[in-house]
Every structure is written in C-alpha cells, then in structure tokens.
Design a protein around this motif. Structure first.
Motif, short mmCIF file in Angstrom:
data_model
loop_
_atom_site.label_atom_id
_atom_site.label_comp_id
_atom_site.label_asym_id
_atom_site.label_seq_id
_atom_site.Cartn_x
_atom_site.Cartn_y
_atom_site.Cartn_z
N ALA A 95 0.54 -1.12 -0.14
CA ALA A 95 0.13 -0.09 0.25
C ALA A 95 1.26 1.12 0.21
O ALA A 95 1.95 1.14 -0.03
N PRO A 96 0.45 2.31 -0.58
CA PRO A 96 -0.86 2.33 -0.80
C PRO A 96 -1.36 2.13 -2.49
O PRO A 96 -0.40 1.43 -2.85
N TYR A 124 -1.80 -5.17 4.91
CA TYR A 124 -0.81 -3.70 4.60
C TYR A 124 0.27 -3.58 4.67
O TYR A 124 0.49 -3.47 6.00
N ASP A 164 3.10 -1.02 4.53
CA ASP A 164 3.32 -0.08 4.02
C ASP A 164 4.46 0.88 3.28
O ASP A 164 5.94 -0.15 3.55
N THR A 165 4.40 0.96 1.66
CA THR A 165 5.79 1.24 1.30
C THR A 165 6.00 2.36 1.02
O THR A 165 7.12 2.41 0.03
N ARG A 166 5.82 3.14 1.98
CA ARG A 166 6.41 4.79 1.71
C ARG A 166 7.28 4.93 1.87
O ARG A 166 7.99 5.98 1.49
N GLU A 167 7.66 4.52 2.66
CA GLU A 167 9.97 4.82 2.81
C GLU A 167 9.75 4.02 2.18
O GLU A 167 11.37 3.78 2.48
N ASP A 187 -5.43 9.05 0.44
CA ASP A 187 -6.32 8.26 1.04
C ASP A 187 -7.39 7.41 0.11
O ASP A 187 -8.18 6.64 1.38
N THR A 211 -6.20 3.41 -0.01
CA THR A 211 -5.98 3.10 1.63
C THR A 211 -5.31 4.35 3.08
O THR A 211 -4.27 5.11 2.17
N SER A 212 -6.02 3.97 3.99
CA SER A 212 -5.05 5.83 4.66
C SER A 212 -3.38 5.17 4.48
O SER A 212 -2.88 5.92 4.77
N PHE A 213 -2.31 4.64 3.84
CA PHE A 213 -1.18 5.08 3.48
C PHE A 213 -0.55 5.68 2.34
O PHE A 213 0.36 5.77 1.86
N GLU A 218 -2.05 8.28 2.63
CA GLU A 218 -2.23 9.77 3.03
C GLU A 218 -0.83 10.77 3.66
O GLU A 218 -0.12 9.85 2.86
#
Ligand SMILES: Cc1ncc(COP(=O)(O)O)c(C=O)c1O
Length: 385
Positions: free
Chosen positions: A120-121, A139, A141-144, A349, A352-354, A356
C-alpha cells in the motif's frame, strides 16, 4: 429490512475516486486529472471487428473460458511480449475485465480468515473483494521504500495464515515498477511457501524505457501465480470489459467454475474485438505508450520545478506526489484545490490510509488539459506557501 443485508456488503465503502469525480461534475469549468482510463479511442480496426461480429450474429454464448481462438491469441501475445507460457486449452480464462478476473481468483483461493498481503498505497479494488471472500487484507506500508514491495519489506508480514500476496506492478496509484532483480528476490522469498501470488499486470504494456517482467516467469513461481491482465489499458478498451487470467491448469480448472456461475462467459462481441486487438493489433499500445511517456516527463518536470517531492514512475499513467509538506491532509488539499482552482486530483487516502500525504495525478489527458491543470496547481501551491 436493511439490517438483513449481508454485513460484509453493507460495510463496503464506495471508492474515493468516484466520490471526487462525482463532485467534479457539479463544478462548471473544472478540469479533472482523476480517472484511470485512456483518453485515446479504441483503435478503429478493433471497433470494426466488433461491428462485424454483430453483423454476423456472433451474439451467442461462447465457451465458458472464452473463444479458443482468443485464448490462443492471448497465449501468443503474453509469450511474445513477456515470455509467459500458458496453454490456451486449460490455463487461460477470458473475463469481464480485469476486475472480474480479480474476483474469481480471490473467491477460488480464499477461505475465511485467510490473510492477503497487499503493498500500500494501492488500487482500492482488491480489499472489498477480499473481504467478500472472507479474507483479511494485510497492508504493507511501502511509503518509506520507494513505494515498492521488496523481499525485505515483505518478509516480516508472512505468517501461517498468509494465503496470497498481491503484486500490482506497474502500480496503480504509484506508477512504480519492479526490476527483474527485485522480482527475483521476491521469488526467492516466496518459492517454497504455501501461498498464491496474484500478479495484476493490467498496465504491462505501459512501461517506459524498459522491459515488463512478470514474477510468473521466474522458476517455480509459475505454479503458484495467477497473472491478471486485459485490454482496458493497453488497447483503450475499458468499456468492452475484456480481461484474462493466466494460471496453471489445477487453478484454472476451479476458477473456471466460479467464472461460469458468475457470468457464463465474457461478452461475445467484445471477445471478437479482443481477438482483433491481440492479433492484428498486438502493437496498438506502442503509439499510446509514447504519448503517455512524453506526458509523464512533462508532468514530472513541472512538479519537480514546483518543488514537489515525488518518485519518478516508470509505468501506468499516474504520478503520486507527496503533498505532506503543505500541512493539509490529502482530502483537504484536494478539496481546496478543487474549490479554489477548479482542478480535481484524487486524494492519496482513496488508496488506503497509507496513501495519506499524497495525491494521485492521472496523465491520461490531453496536453492542453495537463498544461492548464498544472498552471492552476502551481498557482494554488504558491498561495499555500
Ligand atoms: C490495478 C488495476 N487492476 C484492475 C483494474 C480493473 O481493470 P478492468 O477495467 O479491466 O476491470 C484497474 C482499473 O483501473 C486497475 O487500475
């Protein structure tokens, strides 16, 4: 009586993308960069093949998994383009869009409580179907991690309950792709585990400056992978509703039953159009791909020049920039942009919330629309600073 409705259905929310696009239609002069569908028309020769099918009364049920000639064309297409090898007779199902392909896959492999790992996202189409099948989305979290699911990131999430890992590359909404090495590392991690991989490759024809790789072509992974693809994005055929699954025979056999009792077969007229697309039109995506690539570069350069942070995407037709530094939630940013400058994007969002802290910009729009929208976005963020 509403309380009698299946709670799994009652709890499903309508997609955040639709919410925004419904709102846009109420604002005169608003420009929109929200929708994930090609702005090109379906190539003329494909439309004509559909018309011929109608004229020739090819309007009856086909075999449940689709016309054999079409499955042969699918097999040839994915072999030539991506090195995937599937038998038309028992390893391919033609579906009503990739959406139905996802549904029949999940309903075939999930049992109550089964965990499905999703980077996610992510595209919001998976979670409701997982939940309807009794599964539990997990989920990552792939943001980092550059918005990519890599083996190191995935490993801690694998449990005895993991039944499926979803890969969606090129990604909606991030446009990221996985390199051959990244896929090989995932393949090594997953090769000996008792789980399935759903590899949604609907954007496979829209990869820029490099080759599209599929995890299903790596060693033992074919045996546990269901590849999903279709013509919505590659041939600008969203409304024709043609997708397909590629999976080993032992899986396809069971998926075909779900498909059969669900839709009997995909639309016969659309299947004849698809046959044209995958024979005469094998390279129809190429000119569209060049146009998308030029637009990607244009939008990316403009966003960078505005000081917006983003990963450069190598596929699909989306950019997923961070708006975190403006101190607004992605929904507030989106609503303010729409109200003040009449430009619609999708708040992160919705994925998914990830998501945001991000917005999704689709560049499946004309150069004029992109240019004017970006001018407005630039003015908007100038005011926020
Ligand atoms: C990642 C992804 N998978 C599946 C689909 C559904 O495709 P189709 O229109 O063929 O059902 C979409 C559509 O946007 C998508 O982005």
């Amino acid at each position: 009586m509403e309380h009698l409705i299946n709670p799994l259905v009652r709890e499903i929310q309508i997609s955040g993308i639709r919410k925004i696009s419904n709102l846009v239609s109420t604002i005169p002069g608003a420009l929109t960069l929200t929708i994930g569908q090609p702005d090109f028309p379906t190539p003329r020769h494909i439309i004509e093949a559909g018309q011929r099918a109608l004229d020739q009364n090819k309007t009856v049920y086909t075999q449940n998994p689709g016309l054999l000639e079409l499955r042969e064309a699918v097999a040839n297409f994915v072999h030539v383009k991506y090195g995937q090898t599937y038998r038309p007779a028992d390893e391919i199902i033609v579906t009503a869009g990739a959406s139905q392909a996802v549904d029949i896959t999940l309903r075939t492999i999930l049992t109550p409580g089964a965990e499905v790992i999703i980077p996610a996202p992510i595209y919001p189409g998976y979670e409701p179907l997982i939940r309807l099948a009794g599964g539990v989305p997990v989920y990552v979290d792939t943001r980092e991690n550059g918005l990519k699911l890599t083996a190191d990131l995935l490993e801690p999430y694998l449990t005895d309950k993991t039944r499926c890992v979803i890969l969606c590359y090129p990604s909606n909404p991030t446009g990221q792709v996985l390199s051959e090495k990244e896929l090989a590392d995932l393949a090594q991690l997953l090769a000996d585990r008792e789980l399935f991989i759903l590899s949604d490759e609907i954007y496979s024809e829209l990869v820029y400056g490099q080759q599209h790789y599929s995890i299903a072509t790596l060693g033992k992974l074919r045996e546990k992978t269901i590849v999903i693809n279709g013509l919505s994005k590659s041939h600008a055929m969203t409304g024709w509703r043609i997708g397909f699954t590629l999976a080993p025979a032992y899986l396809t056999e069971h998926m075909t039953k779900v498909h059969q009792y669900n839709v009997t077969c995909a639309s016969s007229v659309s299947q004849y159009a698809a046959l044209e697309a995958l024979t005469v039109g094998v390279d129809d995506a190429l000119p569209m791909r060049s146009a998308y690539e030029a637009r990607r570069d244009y939008v990316y350069d403009r966003l960078v020049a505005m000081g917006i942070e983003l990963e450069k995407p190598d596929g699909a037709f989306y950019l997923f920039p961070s708006i975190a530094k403006f101190g607004l939630s992605s929904m507030d940013f989106t609503m303010k942009l729409l109200q003040e400058e009449h430009v619609a994007v999708v708040p992160g969002d919705a994925f998914t919330s990830f998501g945001e802290g991000f917005i999704r910009i689709s560049y499946a729009y004309s150069q004029e629309v992109l240019e004017e929208s970006l001018n407005r976005l630039e003015r908007f963020i100038g005011k926020l600073r």
